[in-house]
Design an enzyme around this catalytic site. Sequence first.
Site, PDB file in Angstrom:
ATOM      1  N   ASP A   1      26.096 -16.915  -7.421  1.00 34.33           N
ATOM      2  CA  ASP A   1      27.079 -17.020  -8.518  1.00 34.33           C
ATOM      3  C   ASP A   1      28.069 -15.846  -8.490  1.00 34.33           C
ATOM      4  O   ASP A   1      27.841 -14.858  -7.811  1.00 34.33           O
ATOM      5  CB  ASP A   1      26.340 -17.113  -9.855  1.00 34.33           C
ATOM      6  CG  ASP A   1      25.552 -18.407  -9.959  1.00 34.33           C
ATOM      7  OD1 ASP A   1      26.069 -19.436  -9.485  1.00 34.33           O
ATOM      8  OD2 ASP A   1      24.419 -18.387 -10.466  1.00 34.33           O
TER       9      ASP A   1
ATOM     10  N   ASN B   1      17.556  -1.996  -9.311  1.00 29.76           N
ATOM     11  CA  ASN B   1      16.440  -2.632  -8.585  1.00 29.76           C
ATOM     12  C   ASN B   1      15.135  -2.606  -9.375  1.00 29.76           C
ATOM     13  O   ASN B   1      14.179  -1.901  -9.000  1.00 29.76           O
ATOM     14  CB  ASN B   1      16.253  -1.951  -7.227  1.00 29.76           C
ATOM     15  CG  ASN B   1      16.661  -2.881  -6.096  1.00 29.76           C
ATOM     16  OD1 ASN B   1      16.744  -4.091  -6.273  1.00 29.76           O
ATOM     17  ND2 ASN B   1      16.928  -2.303  -4.930  1.00 29.76           N
TER      18      ASN B   1
ATOM     19  N   ALA C   1      19.531  -8.862   0.482  1.00 28.73           N
ATOM     20  CA  ALA C   1      20.854  -9.374   0.074  1.00 28.73           C
ATOM     21  C   ALA C   1      21.578  -8.307  -0.745  1.00 28.73           C
ATOM     22  O   ALA C   1      22.722  -7.931  -0.456  1.00 28.73           O
ATOM     23  CB  ALA C   1      20.703 -10.656  -0.742  1.00 28.73           C
TER      24      ALA C   1
ATOM     25  N   ASP D   1      20.815  -5.101  -1.065  1.00 28.46           N
ATOM     26  CA  ASP D   1      20.946  -3.820  -0.347  1.00 28.46           C
ATOM     27  C   ASP D   1      22.164  -3.840   0.576  1.00 28.46           C
ATOM     28  O   ASP D   1      22.951  -2.881   0.625  1.00 28.46           O
ATOM     29  CB  ASP D   1      19.697  -3.539   0.508  1.00 28.46           C
ATOM     30  CG  ASP D   1      18.405  -3.592  -0.290  1.00 28.46           C
ATOM     31  OD1 ASP D   1      18.463  -3.410  -1.520  1.00 28.46           O
ATOM     32  OD2 ASP D   1      17.345  -3.829   0.321  1.00 28.46           O
TER      33      ASP D   1
ATOM     34  N   GLY E   1      23.218 -13.475  -7.146  1.00 23.75           N
ATOM     35  CA  GLY E   1      22.873 -14.468  -6.116  1.00 23.75           C
ATOM     36  C   GLY E   1      24.131 -15.199  -5.659  1.00 23.75           C
ATOM     37  O   GLY E   1      25.144 -14.568  -5.357  1.00 23.75           O
TER      38      GLY E   1
ATOM     39  N   TRP F   1       0.887  -1.166   0.000  1.00 23.08           N
ATOM     40  CA  TRP F   1       0.000   0.000   0.000  1.00 23.08           C
ATOM     41  C   TRP F   1       0.927   1.219   0.000  1.00 23.08           C
ATOM     42  O   TRP F   1       1.409   1.648   1.050  1.00 23.08           O
ATOM     43  CB  TRP F   1      -0.874   0.028   1.253  1.00 23.08           C
ATOM     44  CG  TRP F   1      -1.867  -1.079   1.314  1.00 23.08           C
ATOM     45  CD1 TRP F   1      -3.175  -1.022   0.936  1.00 23.08           C
ATOM     46  CD2 TRP F   1      -1.667  -2.417   1.810  1.00 23.08           C
ATOM     47  NE1 TRP F   1      -3.797  -2.234   1.154  1.00 23.08           N
ATOM     48  CE2 TRP F   1      -2.889  -3.104   1.686  1.00 23.08           C
ATOM     49  CE3 TRP F   1      -0.552  -3.105   2.331  1.00 23.08           C
ATOM     50  CZ2 TRP F   1      -3.037  -4.436   2.073  1.00 23.08           C
ATOM     51  CZ3 TRP F   1      -0.706  -4.427   2.718  1.00 23.08           C
ATOM     52  CH2 TRP F   1      -1.927  -5.078   2.584  1.00 23.08           C
TER      53      TRP F   1
END
Length: 304
Positions: free
Chosen positions: A226, A162, A253, A255, A224, A99
């Site tokens: 990798d 992002n 992760a 951030d 991730g 919201w």
Amino acid sequence: MRLVFIGECMVEIAPDGAAFRKGFAGDTFNMAWYARQLCPQEWGVDFVSAIGADAISDELAAFMDTAGVGTAHVQRHADRTVGLYMISLKDGERSFSYWRSQSAARRVADDPTLLDAAFDGADVVCLSGITIAVLEGAGRDNLAAALERFRAGGGRVAFDPNIRPRLWESVDSMRSEVMRFAALSDIVLASFDDEATYFGDATPLETLHRYQGIGVAQIIVKNGPDPVLGTLNGETVTFEPEPVRRVVDSTAAGDSFNAGFLVSALSGAGMSQSIAAGAALSREVIQHAGALSDEAVAAQKLFK
Ligand code: ADP
């Protein structure tokens, strides 16, 4: 050193047994929070945003103050309040409801003079694709112009794309605005997953080349578990994150990686060492629940 993060911090409502627990989080705020925990005491870390004038906005401001994140450039908009999201848990899988369509943070870039004042004297201004996605009216143009003035005065801009298509009016505008703000940045901190999905990059190297192509000096591509790719003025490095046996909660992760990277780089570390610092922090963060984890900060070793 003074680091400035600009964007939206929301109220987080998370399941806690049969009840709910209230917290505060948001990508650039998470970065500010982690940067504050890691950086030397004498550095300044400010969060630039807009909140309401109601009780929950006061609570958010108090939360930032307590964390040591500067709130001098948090604007108050009495006709709005902060955004909110709720985490739902089903069979161990988390999903999010938001919201935030009327949140005060959408107006943070209404007034160019407030942006200039907030960026004045900063070494780095850090923003994300979410920061720009939520801006209303002339906000994006105001922010782009303020970043240009900031860079002209010698400041550096860091940008995490992002990519969140739900927040944008169209995928085309999302792509063009992400590239527009990347072109205004000295450092781009991208996540390969998002970039592959929305820009069609086949490999992290393609992501890196796309941002190099528009003149970005330093590009980090997270992926991730990798390898992380990094490039600065033509020198490219690869970093293999140490594997994690059990991921508890992957929230923040990217951030926390950005915070670790930026604090390390501003402390004078080279690119490989700064990537290692980002990876070390994010590795701890994903082994703890929630976006903001004191335990993760305490557990990671590189900044000790
Ligand atoms: P985002 O949260 O932006 O999607 P990523 O998932 O790419 O970001 O993760 C950011 C960083 O977190 C990675 O570059 C890596 O250093 C660390 N990380 C993420 N997942 C893992 C994992 N399973 N094992 C070890 N490190 C990880």
